[in-house]
Enzyme design. Structure first.
Site, PDB file in Angstrom:
ATOM      1  N   CYS A  15       6.826  -7.838  36.350  1.00 19.40           N
ATOM      2  CA  CYS A  15       7.422  -8.665  35.302  1.00 19.40           C
ATOM      3  C   CYS A  15       6.857  -8.361  33.925  1.00 19.40           C
ATOM      4  O   CYS A  15       7.359  -8.861  32.922  1.00 19.40           O
ATOM      5  CB  CYS A  15       7.243 -10.146  35.641  1.00 19.40           C
ATOM      6  SG  CYS A  15       8.261 -10.677  37.028  1.00 19.40           S
ATOM      7  N   HIS A  46      19.022 -23.173  27.907  1.00 18.75           N
ATOM      8  CA  HIS A  46      17.629 -23.629  27.970  1.00 18.75           C
ATOM      9  C   HIS A  46      16.731 -22.678  28.766  1.00 18.75           C
ATOM     10  O   HIS A  46      15.666 -23.085  29.224  1.00 18.75           O
ATOM     11  CB  HIS A  46      17.571 -25.039  28.561  1.00 18.75           C
ATOM     12  CG  HIS A  46      18.269 -26.075  27.735  1.00 18.75           C
ATOM     13  ND1 HIS A  46      17.975 -26.288  26.400  1.00 18.75           N
ATOM     14  CD2 HIS A  46      19.271 -26.951  28.047  1.00 18.75           C
ATOM     15  CE1 HIS A  46      18.751 -27.253  25.927  1.00 18.75           C
ATOM     16  NE2 HIS A  46      19.542 -27.669  26.901  1.00 18.75           N
ATOM     17  N   ASP A  48      16.881 -21.372  31.699  1.00 17.80           N
ATOM     18  CA  ASP A  48      16.612 -21.764  33.082  1.00 17.80           C
ATOM     19  C   ASP A  48      16.493 -20.538  33.978  1.00 17.80           C
ATOM     20  O   ASP A  48      16.858 -19.420  33.603  1.00 17.80           O
ATOM     21  CB  ASP A  48      17.723 -22.688  33.581  1.00 17.80           C
ATOM     22  CG  ASP A  48      17.627 -24.073  32.975  1.00 17.80           C
ATOM     23  OD1 ASP A  48      16.873 -24.898  33.509  1.00 17.80           O
ATOM     24  OD2 ASP A  48      18.298 -24.330  31.956  1.00 17.80           O
ATOM     25  N   ASP A  66      16.822 -10.414  39.364  1.00 18.12           N
ATOM     26  CA  ASP A  66      15.524  -9.990  38.835  1.00 18.12           C
ATOM     27  C   ASP A  66      15.196  -8.623  39.421  1.00 18.12           C
ATOM     28  O   ASP A  66      15.404  -8.387  40.608  1.00 18.12           O
ATOM     29  CB  ASP A  66      14.427 -10.996  39.201  1.00 18.12           C
ATOM     30  CG  ASP A  66      13.336 -11.068  38.137  1.00 18.12           C
ATOM     31  OD1 ASP A  66      12.891  -9.991  37.692  1.00 18.12           O
ATOM     32  OD2 ASP A  66      12.935 -12.175  37.763  1.00 18.12           O
ATOM     33  N   ASP A 225       9.380 -21.095  37.492  1.00 16.14           N
ATOM     34  CA  ASP A 225       8.356 -20.185  38.003  1.00 16.14           C
ATOM     35  C   ASP A 225       7.691 -19.446  36.847  1.00 16.14           C
ATOM     36  O   ASP A 225       8.283 -19.220  35.795  1.00 16.14           O
ATOM     37  CB  ASP A 225       8.903 -19.222  39.058  1.00 16.14           C
ATOM     38  CG  ASP A 225      10.048 -18.357  38.589  1.00 16.14           C
ATOM     39  OD1 ASP A 225      10.626 -18.635  37.523  1.00 16.14           O
ATOM     40  OD2 ASP A 225      10.371 -17.382  39.287  1.00 16.14           O
TER      41      ASP A 225
END
Length: 343
Positions: A15, A46, A48, A66, A225
């Site tokens: 990441c 927002h 999310d 992802d 997360d």
């Protein structure tokens, strides 16, 4: 047979490959309103973890994706971590995954198809652990290895966890220790000890499945997360969406073993600086040590859970059923000048 080290084939890791929050805001800026699609309960307004589309029967379908470049050298482990990380977004929204498809880029002139298969096998193993099929995917020839998932999930609308749902009377919990970016940077710099990277790998390969249960508790108001933007970055997203501020009790934040040792040796990923440059103006004055830890990019990190102070007992009971012995790392407050105060 020569040992393949996947991290030698990528410029970034996990990441930490993310585009900085500030630049991403600029890229995603749009005048198009999501109100054109009333069934879209959660879009990108927002920040999310997944999109949510109302099916009209009390449930919503969740959709997320992802993917990233290798954060570890072993192909199977890379695939497993990347898939676990992608599945986390569904759990963070309070949902359960239904199926996944893979996103796969491979330098076919540099790395063999056998190594590629091991990556896919690792991703499939994570999906099987979550109880879902890896149902297909798409692949390209790319300069660097890339792997991840697009995941479809389901959630009861009453359990949908949105960044905008926190209030100013919550304790904040995190379900995994942090320091992944520092440890994997130490690995790239060949300073890491085997036992330390093994602990990091175990954390990254652990599903955040507790999120689906936490979301059913009245005391849990929302979750997100902690991944590439670091603890402070993802916390600030919830605070801004909810119109609140937060205190973080730095010494209560759990760290993976020997994170402080490698930090002192200069194993600081470049993404930490990019993260702080993007949101540092929202944070109270902090020390270099606090910045390097709290802005550290996590890969397949834990859940930040916002729990009403009046409802801790049921949360603690539920957490212990997942083997989680948690203590609050901070609290939310009414909105102040700084979005986050580090104490």
């Amino acid at each position: 047979m020569e040992e393949i080290k996947l991290t030698e084939y990528s410029h970034g890791a996990g990441c930490g490959c993310k585009i900085s929050p500030m630049l991403l805001d600029e890229i995603l800026k749009t005048d198009i309103s999501s109100t054109l699609y009333p069934q879209l309960l959660v879009g990108n307004e927002h920040k999310d973890d997944a999109a949510a589309y109302d099916l009209g029967n009390g449930t919503s379908v969740l959709s997320t994706t992802d993917f990233f470049m290798p954060i570890v050298d072993d192909a199977f482990t890379f695939g497993r971590i990347a898939a676990t990380n992608a599945l986390s977004d569904i759990y963070a929204m309070g949902g359960k995954p239904l199926m996944a498809i893979s996103i796969f880029g491979w330098p076919i002139e540099k790395l063999s198809s056998e190594v590629a298969r091991q990556v896919i096998d690792g991703g499939r193993a994570a999906c099987e652990d979550a109880g879902i099929p890896l149902a297909g995917g798409h692949s390209i020839d790319s300069p660097e290895p890339i792997f991840g998932l697009a995941v479809t999930g389901i959630v009861d609308n009453k359990n949908l966890m949105k960044n905008s749902s926190a209030t100013d009377d919550c304790y904040i919990f995190i379900t995994k220790s942090i320091g992944i970016g520092i440890l994997t940077t130490a690995q790239k710099q060949k300073k890491i000890e085997d036992g330390d990277i093994d602990v990091a790998i175990e954390a990254m390969a652990t599903l955040n499945r507790a999120g689906a249960i936490f979301a059913t508790l009245d005391s849990v108001l929302t979750m997100t997360d902690v991944t590439g933007f670091g603890l402070l970055g993802h916390l600030s997203e919830v605070c801004e969406a909810s119109g609140i501020s937060a205190n973080i009790w730095f010494e209560k934040v759990p760290l993976l073993q020997n994170v402080e040792k490698y930090r002192a040796q200069g194993c600081i990923p470049g993404g930490s600086r990019k993260n702080f440059m993007s949101y540092g103006h929202k944070i109270s004055q902090i020390s270099d040590r606090q910045r390097e830890i709290l802005c550290d990019a996590q890969t397949s990190g834990g859940l930040l859970v916002f729990v009403k102070k009046s409802g801790l007992d049921e949360f603690y009971k539920s957490a212990k059923e997942f083997g989680l012995n948690l203590e609050p790392i901070g609290e939310t407050t009414p909105r102040r000048k700084h979005v986050i105060e580090v104490l």
